[in-house]
Write a protein that holds these residues in place. Structure first.
Motif, mmCIF file in Angstrom:
data_model
loop_
_atom_site.group_PDB
_atom_site.id
_atom_site.type_symbol
_atom_site.label_atom_id
_atom_site.label_comp_id
_atom_site.label_asym_id
_atom_site.label_seq_id
_atom_site.Cartn_x
_atom_site.Cartn_y
_atom_site.Cartn_z
ATOM 1 N N VAL A 1 -82.620 6.923 56.301
ATOM 2 C CA VAL A 1 -83.908 7.038 56.992
ATOM 3 C C VAL A 1 -83.941 8.326 57.792
ATOM 4 C CG1 VAL A 1 -85.379 6.061 58.789
ATOM 5 C CG2 VAL A 1 -84.256 4.553 57.147
ATOM 6 N N GLN A 2 -85.070 9.009 57.716
ATOM 7 C CA GLN A 2 -85.283 10.207 58.532
ATOM 8 C C GLN A 2 -86.585 10.078 59.292
ATOM 9 O OE1 GLN A 2 -85.085 13.740 56.024
ATOM 10 N NE2 GLN A 2 -83.048 14.150 56.814
ATOM 11 N N LEU A 3 -86.546 10.481 60.564
ATOM 12 C CA LEU A 3 -87.753 10.613 61.364
ATOM 13 C C LEU A 3 -87.882 12.090 61.710
ATOM 14 C CD1 LEU A 3 -87.514 7.578 63.816
ATOM 15 C CD2 LEU A 3 -89.009 7.826 61.846
ATOM 16 N N GLN A 4 -88.880 12.726 61.145
ATOM 17 C CA GLN A 4 -89.063 14.164 61.327
ATOM 18 C C GLN A 4 -90.169 14.413 62.332
ATOM 19 O OE1 GLN A 4 -87.183 16.698 59.863
ATOM 20 N NE2 GLN A 4 -88.288 17.929 61.374
ATOM 21 N N ALA A 5 -89.789 14.913 63.493
ATOM 22 C CA ALA A 5 -90.764 15.231 64.536
ATOM 23 C C ALA A 5 -91.131 16.695 64.475
ATOM 24 C CB ALA A 5 -90.204 14.892 65.907
ATOM 25 N N SER A 6 -92.394 16.980 64.733
ATOM 26 C CA SER A 6 -92.864 18.365 64.739
ATOM 27 C C SER A 6 -94.044 18.494 65.691
ATOM 28 C CB SER A 6 -93.281 18.788 63.330
ATOM 29 O OG SER A 6 -94.328 17.970 62.855
ATOM 30 N N GLY A 7 -94.413 19.739 65.986
ATOM 31 C CA GLY A 7 -95.604 19.985 66.786
ATOM 32 C C GLY A 7 -95.349 20.439 68.203
#
Length: 118
Positions: free
Chosen positions: A1-7
């Motif tokens: 599982v990956q949680l990719q945060a951006s912004g």
């Protein structure tokens, strides 16, 4: 599982940013999705959370300024941050309660830096 945060990024006080957190990796279901933040020398704190039904919860310090939302089809949560203040400066982390097979477990993404200058 990956949680990719951006912004994340740098803005002046009063400005806005929109954070995104996309989950991926053989996911069968997601319950709550949340945003936390941690400023230097401070413990990690909950900023906002949203259930898979759309119920939301906010820290008192961000009520009326931040809005959490999610797109279940895209496995993505968003945090719209308006009227940012210098005290909002922190590393922001997304977290989600995810089921791969039979049980739900908490997963964390890498942080994204938000810097607000006065």
């Amino acid at each position: 599982v990956q949680l990719q945060a951006s912004g994340g990024g740098s803005v002046q006080a009063g400005g806005s940013l929109r954070l995104s957190c996309r989950a991926s990796g053989g996911i069968a279901g997601i319950k709550d999705m949340s945003w936390y933040r941690q400023a230097p020398g401070n413990p990690r704190e909950l900023v906002a959370s949203i259930t898979n039904g759309g119920s939301t919860n906010y820290a008192d310090s961000v009520k009326g300024r931040f809005t959490i939302s999610r797109d279940n089809a895209k496995l993505t949560a968003y945090l719209q941050m308006n009227d940012l203040k210098p005290e909002d400066t922190a590393v922001y982390y997304c977290s989600a309660n995810i089921r791969l097979h039979f049980v739900y477990e908490d997963y964390w993404g890498h942080g994204t830096q938000v810097t607000v200058s006065s």
